[in-house]
Design an enzyme around this catalytic site. Structure first.
Site, PDB file in Angstrom:
ATOM      1  N   ASP A  18       0.474  -1.037   0.252  1.00  0.00           N
ATOM      2  CA  ASP A  18       0.054   0.088  -0.280  1.00  0.00           C
ATOM      3  C   ASP A  18       0.973   1.299  -0.012  1.00  0.00           C
ATOM      4  O   ASP A  18       0.721   2.008  -0.622  1.00  0.00           O
ATOM      5  CB  ASP A  18      -1.074   0.295   1.045  1.00  0.00           C
ATOM      6  CG  ASP A  18      -2.488   0.170   0.680  1.00  0.00           C
ATOM      7  OD1 ASP A  18      -2.575   2.036   0.824  1.00  0.00           O
ATOM      8  OD2 ASP A  18      -3.378  -0.318   1.484  1.00  0.00           O
ATOM      9  N   HIS A  21       1.768   3.482  -3.421  1.00  0.00           N
ATOM     10  CA  HIS A  21       1.190   4.028  -3.731  1.00  0.00           C
ATOM     11  C   HIS A  21       2.020   5.133  -4.076  1.00  0.00           C
ATOM     12  O   HIS A  21       2.319   6.502  -4.412  1.00  0.00           O
ATOM     13  CB  HIS A  21      -0.077   4.349  -3.457  1.00  0.00           C
ATOM     14  CG  HIS A  21      -0.778   3.313  -3.016  1.00  0.00           C
ATOM     15  ND1 HIS A  21      -1.555   2.843  -5.056  1.00  0.00           N
ATOM     16  CD2 HIS A  21      -1.933   2.153  -3.439  1.00  0.00           C
ATOM     17  CE1 HIS A  21      -2.129   1.968  -5.154  1.00  0.00           C
ATOM     18  NE2 HIS A  21      -2.069   1.797  -3.937  1.00  0.00           N
ATOM     19  N   HIS A 198      -8.665  -4.656   6.694  1.00  0.00           N
ATOM     20  CA  HIS A 198      -7.513  -3.144   6.401  1.00  0.00           C
ATOM     21  C   HIS A 198      -8.117  -2.189   6.158  1.00  0.00           C
ATOM     22  O   HIS A 198      -9.188  -1.811   5.129  1.00  0.00           O
ATOM     23  CB  HIS A 198      -7.198  -4.221   4.662  1.00  0.00           C
ATOM     24  CG  HIS A 198      -6.455  -2.911   3.539  1.00  0.00           C
ATOM     25  ND1 HIS A 198      -5.069  -2.901   3.674  1.00  0.00           N
ATOM     26  CD2 HIS A 198      -6.689  -1.982   3.424  1.00  0.00           C
ATOM     27  CE1 HIS A 198      -4.751  -2.233   2.924  1.00  0.00           C
ATOM     28  NE2 HIS A 198      -5.566  -1.230   2.706  1.00  0.00           N
ATOM     29  N   HIS A 200      -7.923   2.001   6.224  1.00  0.00           N
ATOM     30  CA  HIS A 200      -7.718   3.510   5.614  1.00  0.00           C
ATOM     31  C   HIS A 200      -7.937   5.134   7.025  1.00  0.00           C
ATOM     32  O   HIS A 200      -8.693   4.646   6.690  1.00  0.00           O
ATOM     33  CB  HIS A 200      -7.452   4.012   4.478  1.00  0.00           C
ATOM     34  CG  HIS A 200      -7.150   2.979   3.037  1.00  0.00           C
ATOM     35  ND1 HIS A 200      -5.453   3.296   2.893  1.00  0.00           N
ATOM     36  CD2 HIS A 200      -6.921   1.761   2.734  1.00  0.00           C
ATOM     37  CE1 HIS A 200      -5.322   2.582   2.070  1.00  0.00           C
ATOM     38  NE2 HIS A 200      -6.006   1.500   2.320  1.00  0.00           N
ATOM     39  N   TYR A 289     -12.246   5.821  -3.309  1.00  0.00           N
ATOM     40  CA  TYR A 289     -10.566   5.365  -2.841  1.00  0.00           C
ATOM     41  C   TYR A 289      -9.416   5.709  -2.542  1.00  0.00           C
ATOM     42  O   TYR A 289      -9.242   6.408  -3.366  1.00  0.00           O
ATOM     43  CB  TYR A 289     -10.443   4.645  -4.455  1.00  0.00           C
ATOM     44  CG  TYR A 289      -9.883   3.446  -5.237  1.00  0.00           C
ATOM     45  CD1 TYR A 289     -11.192   1.881  -4.801  1.00  0.00           C
ATOM     46  CD2 TYR A 289      -8.646   2.990  -5.726  1.00  0.00           C
ATOM     47  CE1 TYR A 289     -10.954   0.947  -4.679  1.00  0.00           C
ATOM     48  CE2 TYR A 289      -8.468   1.198  -5.526  1.00  0.00           C
ATOM     49  CZ  TYR A 289      -9.702   0.440  -5.039  1.00  0.00           C
ATOM     50  OH  TYR A 289      -9.077  -0.847  -5.251  1.00  0.00           O
TER      51      TYR A 289
HETATM   52  C1  LIG Z   1      -5.458  -0.586  -6.073  1.00  0.00           C
HETATM   53  C2  LIG Z   1      -5.094  -1.779  -4.867  1.00  0.00           C
HETATM   54  C3  LIG Z   1      -5.881  -0.995  -3.574  1.00  0.00           C
HETATM   55  O1  LIG Z   1      -4.418   0.112  -3.613  1.00  0.00           O
HETATM   56  C4  LIG Z   1      -5.669  -2.272  -2.426  1.00  0.00           C
HETATM   57  C5  LIG Z   1      -5.840  -1.814  -1.419  1.00  0.00           C
HETATM   58  O2  LIG Z   1      -5.178  -1.903   0.090  1.00  0.00           O
HETATM   59  C6  LIG Z   1      -7.541  -1.196  -0.625  1.00  0.00           C
HETATM   60  O3  LIG Z   1      -8.384  -1.599  -1.431  1.00  0.00           O
HETATM   61  O4  LIG Z   1      -7.497  -0.319   0.514  1.00  0.00           O
HETATM   62 MN   LIG Z   2      -5.683   0.213   1.311  1.00  0.00          MN
END
Ligand SMILES: CC[C@H](O)CC(=O)C(=O)O
Ligand SMILES: [Mn+2]
Length: 344
Positions: A18, A21, A198, A200, A289
């Site tokens: 991750d 990115h 997972h 963010h 996203y």
């Molecule tokens: C583009 C894949 C993406 O980064 C996967 C991920 O970590 C997410 O959806 O949070």
């Molecule tokens: Mn992610």
């Protein structure tokens, strides 16, 4: 904390995936080897390595990698004695050929990631990974964007295909604690496999939401040292380890060692600190996203549009992962609207 599972909690460290990115996929072999070796030494059980968009992500659309991910996987696996190297695959971006190659180079776990409503595209990749002898998990992205019943239906498909765990992936960092609880509980009541989470940190809820997920029964957790991940980053590993230690839960990760990695190894890699700024906050607020942020900022700068307007519009259109090209379309429409207003 009274947990709804008695299984041990296993952490997957995602700063080398991750986090890719954040560094625009420019990780060097030296950086990956140094980080992987130190994480292994600190007791981290799973270390994910690949382009940020998974295997095959190194393209003009998503950003070219400095070093081919197969090399990074191979070099990372060579320096790990206990940790398993994990990788990510989005069907359509990565192929079964990539998967076979990643396995040969040392990846022992693959997370097969699809949009939360599209688990069916993962069937071939999940069964192929199992045939190879890999551990395989499903990763349902943008989990905030579908009703709980849909998430449950799609997670069940992944279980049927052979996944050993299914992740609730809060790609936009948009889930509220009550929504995490509801989702983990629903999966716990319906699945016979492990549940993962997972996060963010776009709304500053990553650690709190992770704790809620653990309490409700999630046993597979993602963390990222120094929050090195898309948007405002992921659940900060060293913070999570400290908090769980205080709650009497030991992940087997050495707290001082993970703190040192954060300061001494990841610190110098960070292009800027992983703060929640207006851009990342808008991701969580609009449900976008996380990896779209840098693209929206770039487009906004180039065409004189506030990146927040771009992100809000992307959220309204329910853009899904892989639709990076929509960012330019949305920006050019916003430019057109701006010009029309000026000419009125
Ligand atoms: C583009 C894949 C993406 O980064 C996967 C991920 O970590 C997410 O959806 O949070
Ligand atoms: Mn992610």
């Amino acid at each position: 904390m009274k947990r709804h599972s008695d299984k041990p909690i296993k952490l997957t460290e995602v700063c080398l995936r991750d986090g890719s990115h954040v560094v625009r996929h420019q990780y060097s072999v030296e950086q990956v080897v140094t980080v992987a070796k130190a994480l292994d030494d600190a007791g981290v059980p799973y270390i994910e390595v690949s382009h940020g968009d998974g295997l095959g992500g190194s393209t003009l659309q998503y950003g070219k990698s400095l070093v081919d991910e197969m090399t990074l996987i191979e070099e990372a696996s060579k320096v790990c004695t206990n940790a398993k190297i994990s990788t990510l695959l989005l069907p359509g971006i990565g192929t079964v050929h990539d998967l076979r190659e990643a396995y040969k180079r040392g990846a022992g776990l693959v997370r097969v990631a699809t949009h939360v409503t599209e688990a069916d595209v993962a069937e071939q990749h999940i069964s192929f990974a199992r045939e190879l002898g890999m551990e395989v998990h499903g990763f349902l992205m943008m989990a905030h964007s579908a009703p709980v019943s849909k998430l449950v239906e799609q997670a069940n498909l992944m279980e049927q295909y052979g996944a050993g765990a299914v992740y609730i992936t809060d790609s936009a960092g948009a889930l509220l604690p009550s929504e995490v609880k509801e989702r983990v509980k629903a999966l716990r009541e319906s699945l016979n496999i492990e549940i993962g989470f997972h996060a963010h940190n776009n709304l500053s809820l990553a650690v709190a939401n992770t704790l809620v997920a653990i309490e409700e029964g999630a046993t597979r957790i993602d963390g990222s040292v120094r929050c090195l991940g898309a948007g405002a980053g992921n659940t900060q590993t060293e913070v999570l380890v400290a908090v769980l230690n205080r709650m009497g839960m030991n992940l087997g990760i050495d707290l001082y060692k993970i703190m040192d990695i954060a300061e001494e190894i990841i610190g110098p890699i960070l292009p800027s600190s992983q703060e929640i700024k207006k851009g990342s906050l808008t991701l969580g607020y609009a449900g976008v996203y996380s990896s779209f942020l840098l693209f929206a900022e770039r487009a906004g700068k180039k065409y004189g549009i506030d990146p927040r307007d771009i992100l809000i519009e992307l959220g309204r259109r329910k853009a899904v992962g892989g639709q990076e090209d929509m960012i330019v379309d949305v920006t050019s429409e916003l430019v057109k609207q701006k010009v029309e207003v000026i000419n009125r």
